[in-house]
Each structure stands twice: as C-alpha cells, then as structure tokens.
Write a protein that holds these residues in place. Sequence first.
Motif, short mmCIF file in Angstrom:
data_model
loop_
_atom_site.label_atom_id
_atom_site.label_comp_id
_atom_site.label_asym_id
_atom_site.label_seq_id
_atom_site.Cartn_x
_atom_site.Cartn_y
_atom_site.Cartn_z
N ALA A 181 0.83 -1.20 0.00
CA ALA A 181 0.00 0.00 0.00
C ALA A 181 0.87 1.26 0.00
CB ALA A 181 -0.93 -0.01 1.20
N ALA A 182 1.96 1.25 0.75
CA ALA A 182 2.86 2.40 0.79
C ALA A 182 3.54 2.61 -0.56
CB ALA A 182 3.91 2.21 1.88
N ILE A 183 3.91 1.53 -1.23
CA ILE A 183 4.53 1.64 -2.55
C ILE A 183 3.55 2.22 -3.56
CG2 ILE A 183 5.45 0.29 -4.49
CD1 ILE A 183 6.73 -1.54 -2.36
N VAL A 184 2.31 1.73 -3.53
CA VAL A 184 1.29 2.24 -4.45
C VAL A 184 1.02 3.72 -4.16
CG1 VAL A 184 -1.14 2.06 -5.11
CG2 VAL A 184 0.26 -0.01 -4.91
N ALA A 185 0.90 4.08 -2.88
CA ALA A 185 0.65 5.47 -2.52
C ALA A 185 1.81 6.37 -2.97
CB ALA A 185 0.44 5.60 -1.01
N GLY A 186 3.04 5.90 -2.83
CA GLY A 186 4.20 6.66 -3.28
C GLY A 186 4.20 6.84 -4.79
N ALA A 187 3.84 5.78 -5.52
CA ALA A 187 3.79 5.88 -6.98
C ALA A 187 2.70 6.85 -7.42
CB ALA A 187 3.55 4.50 -7.58
N VAL A 188 1.55 6.81 -6.74
CA VAL A 188 0.47 7.75 -7.06
C VAL A 188 0.92 9.18 -6.78
CG1 VAL A 188 -1.85 8.50 -6.37
CG2 VAL A 188 -1.39 6.08 -6.81
N ALA A 189 1.60 9.39 -5.66
CA ALA A 189 2.07 10.73 -5.31
C ALA A 189 3.08 11.25 -6.34
CB ALA A 189 2.69 10.73 -3.92
N VAL A 190 4.01 10.41 -6.75
CA VAL A 190 4.99 10.83 -7.75
C VAL A 190 4.29 11.12 -9.07
CG1 VAL A 190 6.94 10.02 -9.15
CG2 VAL A 190 6.95 9.68 -6.69
N GLY A 191 3.36 10.27 -9.45
CA GLY A 191 2.60 10.50 -10.69
C GLY A 191 1.82 11.80 -10.64
N ALA A 192 1.21 12.10 -9.49
CA ALA A 192 0.44 13.34 -9.35
C ALA A 192 1.36 14.56 -9.43
CB ALA A 192 -0.32 13.34 -8.03
N ILE A 193 2.52 14.47 -8.84
CA ILE A 193 3.47 15.59 -8.89
C ILE A 193 3.95 15.82 -10.32
CG2 ILE A 193 5.79 16.32 -8.19
CD1 ILE A 193 5.19 14.97 -5.46
N VAL A 194 4.27 14.75 -11.03
CA VAL A 194 4.70 14.88 -12.43
C VAL A 194 3.57 15.43 -13.28
CG1 VAL A 194 5.41 13.57 -14.48
CG2 VAL A 194 6.48 13.11 -12.28
N TRP A 195 2.37 14.91 -13.10
CA TRP A 195 1.22 15.39 -13.86
C TRP A 195 0.99 16.88 -13.60
CZ3 TRP A 195 -3.58 17.23 -12.10
CH2 TRP A 195 -4.52 17.43 -13.10
N ALA A 196 1.05 17.30 -12.31
CA ALA A 196 0.84 18.72 -11.98
C ALA A 196 1.95 19.59 -12.59
CB ALA A 196 0.79 18.89 -10.47
N GLY A 197 3.15 19.09 -12.59
CA GLY A 197 4.26 19.85 -13.17
C GLY A 197 4.11 20.02 -14.67
N VAL A 198 3.75 18.95 -15.36
CA VAL A 198 3.55 19.03 -16.81
C VAL A 198 2.38 19.93 -17.13
CG1 VAL A 198 2.88 17.69 -18.85
CG2 VAL A 198 4.63 16.81 -17.30
N ARG A 199 1.30 19.82 -16.35
CA ARG A 199 0.12 20.65 -16.58
C ARG A 199 0.45 22.14 -16.37
NH1 ARG A 199 -5.81 19.94 -16.25
NH2 ARG A 199 -6.62 21.90 -15.45
N ALA A 200 1.23 22.43 -15.32
CA ALA A 200 1.61 23.82 -15.07
C ALA A 200 2.53 24.35 -16.16
CB ALA A 200 2.29 23.93 -13.70
N TYR A 201 3.39 23.50 -16.68
CA TYR A 201 4.32 23.91 -17.74
C TYR A 201 3.58 24.19 -19.05
CZ TYR A 201 8.17 23.74 -21.05
OH TYR A 201 9.08 24.03 -22.03
N THR A 202 2.59 23.38 -19.37
CA THR A 202 1.90 23.52 -20.65
C THR A 202 0.88 24.65 -20.64
OG1 THR A 202 0.28 21.83 -20.03
CG2 THR A 202 2.23 21.13 -21.29
N ARG A 203 0.53 25.18 -19.53
CA ARG A 203 -0.44 26.28 -19.48
C ARG A 203 0.19 27.58 -19.75
NH1 ARG A 203 -5.29 25.64 -15.33
NH2 ARG A 203 -6.28 24.01 -16.50
#
Length: 94
Positions: free
Chosen positions: A72-94
Amino acid sequence: MSSDITRTSAIPRTAVEVGIDDPVERARAELKAALAAIEEKANVPRRVGKAVDRTIAKARAFQSRNPGLTMAAIVAGAVAVGAIVWAGVRAYTR
C-alpha cells in the motif's frame, strides 16, 4: 609503529590508549585519534552509505512484518509521484 601491533579491536580508532607513558607516543596517539575522528566526520559519502544501509535494513524488516502495508505504501508513493509529475507538466503547458 609498535602501537598498531599492540592495539586491540575493543578500542575504537578515535580513542587513545590508556597505558601510554611516553609523552611523544601519547601525542602521536592523540593526533592519530583526532585525525581519525575528523576523517569520520568529514567523510560524507561513507556516512550517507551507512545511513542508506540502515534505512534499507529497516525497510526490509518492515516489509517482512507487514507485506500488505508495504505494498500500500509503494502504491501510494507511486500515485504521489505521478500526481506531482502530472501537476508539473500541466503547469508547464499552461
């Protein structure tokens, strides 16, 4: 040096032996211990390596006690990293 031969493994590298009567030998032993202490404090890669080894051992012990919680901790960490990358890409493309 003769003090290296008589040194026991119970005395740490950063300590001075007790039974040294000769002031020159005592000064050499104190200098050697001080230099060893400085080297241990200043050797950041070795200190980081030891900290990483301790953390890995703790994580493996935790994983062997709680495999479900570890997953569960590994999955939560992967989701957190994915969310951070997604937010970064979204902020960059705007």
